[in-house]
Design an enzyme around this catalytic site. Structure first.
Site, PDB file in Angstrom:
ATOM      1  N   ARG A 242       0.854  -1.180   0.000  1.00 27.44           N
ATOM      2  CA  ARG A 242       0.000   0.000   0.000  1.00 27.44           C
ATOM      3  C   ARG A 242       0.895   1.237   0.000  1.00 27.44           C
ATOM      4  NH1 ARG A 242      -3.505  -2.385  -1.765  1.00 27.44           N
ATOM      5  NH2 ARG A 242      -5.623  -2.710  -1.004  1.00 27.44           N
ATOM      6  N   GLU A 271      -3.428   7.674  -4.510  1.00 29.66           N
ATOM      7  CA  GLU A 271      -3.823   7.183  -5.841  1.00 29.66           C
ATOM      8  C   GLU A 271      -5.105   7.866  -6.307  1.00 29.66           C
ATOM      9  OE1 GLU A 271      -3.998   2.887  -5.812  1.00 29.66           O
ATOM     10  OE2 GLU A 271      -2.045   2.762  -4.856  1.00 29.66           O
ATOM     11  N   HIS A 289      -1.258   0.276 -10.059  1.00 28.55           N
ATOM     12  CA  HIS A 289      -1.940  -0.654  -9.142  1.00 28.55           C
ATOM     13  C   HIS A 289      -2.502  -1.869  -9.911  1.00 28.55           C
ATOM     14  CE1 HIS A 289      -4.023  -0.854  -4.972  1.00 28.55           C
ATOM     15  NE2 HIS A 289      -3.864  -2.060  -5.464  1.00 28.55           N
TER      16      HIS A 289
HETATM   17  C1  8YV Z   1      -7.080  -4.857  -5.677  1.00 28.21           C
HETATM   18  C2  8YV Z   1      -5.269  -4.885  -3.911  1.00 28.21           C
HETATM   19  O1  8YV Z   1      -7.135  -4.652  -7.034  1.00 28.21           O
HETATM   20  O2  8YV Z   1      -6.583  -6.641  -3.069  1.00 28.21           O
HETATM   21  C3  8YV Z   1      -5.867  -5.693  -2.825  1.00 28.21           C
HETATM   22  O3  8YV Z   1      -5.593  -5.382  -1.667  1.00 28.21           O
HETATM   23  O4  8YV Z   1      -4.451  -4.095  -3.676  1.00 28.21           O
HETATM   24  C4  8YV Z   1      -5.644  -5.011  -5.331  1.00 28.21           C
HETATM   25  O5  8YV Z   1      -5.111  -6.202  -5.792  1.00 28.21           O
HETATM   26  C5  8YV Z   1      -7.790  -3.759  -4.981  1.00 28.21           C
HETATM   27  O6  8YV Z   1      -7.620  -3.769  -3.630  1.00 28.21           O
HETATM   28  C6  8YV Z   1      -9.246  -3.826  -5.258  1.00 28.21           C
HETATM   29  O7  8YV Z   1     -10.004  -3.214  -4.258  1.00 28.21           O
END
Ligand code: 8YV
Length: 323
Positions: A242, A271, A289
């Site tokens: 993150r 983001e 992402h």
């Molecule tokens: C997702 C991600 O696309 O799952 C996660 O935590 O970071 C990503 O792979 C995103 O979170 C979708 O809400």
């Protein structure tokens, strides 16, 4: 009994939307534009389930003020630091996520970033597309060897382990990691990895540091100016976790000053904003992402949400409940 009213905050894979519309009274965000915080607060008053993604913000304020109808937030994604879990819980709202199904693809993207930044893949691509390649020569675009180097992993959960496995068994790398809790050495060895006691121990040992811990308050700015200085000169940072785990301003300064050699990033602090100073640097590889962005994984994530909310509304415990 009327079917539960559910809202998807973004468009999802069509196969998943079809299943959801068969089982629930589903509303889709047809324009697929991110919803404002106010719109999400309204949705919590109008729907039995809201199914958010990382592009939504659900701070404590959206839960305040009463008249909440939502009983479950079926998050599409494993990370849920965009949701104030304590505030949701205080309203008696269940929260679920989608672990497991995105492990491989996220670990793959971390490997892609590591290889791209070390071997200057982004720079090379840009050079050819700009028509600027003058031809092969012994000193052209020299990168850093990956095979046999040391990788340091911060956070040894599912994705950290899958990344370790790729690094060790695929690239013959020595793998060390930091994890909050102690991992059985035999379990770590299955991934070709060994645990060190502190983040600093990992930073001083690693040629590549890869972040695989959750976002949110507990890990906010875990990578800061002091920790960039603790990294080996010439080391690289990879972040598929993150954006808030990294102090982005400190990272930019470390890259500009050559404190570290480069970075491969899939996630950012605000983001989709990526600071101009970061975009101006050649020694970074920047992805939008994409960690879980494969057909197979996005479908599987959607189906996990289907399972979670189906179980919930049928009175069973949803398999991926985090609150
Ligand atoms: C997702 C991600 O696309 O799952 C996660 O935590 O970071 C990503 O792979 C995103 O979170 C979708 O809400």
């Amino acid at each position: 009994m009327p079917r539960p009213k559910i809202l998807l905050t973004r468009r999802w894979p069509s196969a998943v939307e079809t299943v959801l519309s068969e089982r629930f009274d589903a509303t889709f965000n047809l324009e697929d534009l991110p919803m404002s915080t106010d719109a999400i607060a309204d949705a919590l008053r109008a729907y039995d389930a809201v199914l958010p993604t990382v592009s939504d913000k659900l701070p404590a304020s959206v839960f305040a003020g009463g008249a909440i109808r939502t009983r479950i937030l079926g998050n599409f994604g494993v990370g849920y630091n965009h949701i104030d879990i304590a505030a949701a819980k205080a309203q008696g709202i269940a929260v679920t996520n989608t672990p497991g199904v995105l492990t491989d693809c996220t670990a793959d993207i971390a490997m892609l970033l590591l290889l791209s930044v070390a071997r200057r893949g982004g720079e090379g691509e840009r050079q050819i597309r700009a028509g600027e390649w003058k031809g092969w020569c012994p000193t052209h675009m020299i990168g850093t060897k990956v095979s046999g180097k040391t990788v340091g992993i911060i956070g040894f959960g599912r994705i950290g382990k899958a990344f370790a496995q790729r690094c060790h068994f695929g690239f013959g790398m020595d793998v060390v990691f930091y994890n909050r809790s102690t991992v059985d050495p035999a379990e770590a060895a299955r991934y070709g990895a060994r645990q060190l006691s502190t983040v600093e121990d990992v930073l001083t040992a690693a040629d590549f540091v890869s972040l695989h811990c959750p976002g949110g308050a507990e890990n906010r700015h875990l990578m800061n100016t002091a920790r960039f200085s603790a990294m080996k000169p010439g080391a690289y940072l990879i972040n598929t976790a993150r954006g808030d785990v990294v102090d982005e301003a400190a990272l930019i300064a470390a890259l500009e000053r050559g404190v570290i050699r480069g970075a491969g990033l899939d996630v950012y602090e605000a983001e989709p904003h990526v600071p101009d100073r970061l975009r101006a640097l050649e020694n970074v590889v920047l992805l939008p992402h994409l960690g879980s962005a494969t057909e197979e994984t996005r479908n599987a994530m959607g189906m996990k949400v289907v399972d979670n909310i189906t179980d919930f509304f049928d009175g069973r415990e949803p398999p991926d409940r985090v609150a």
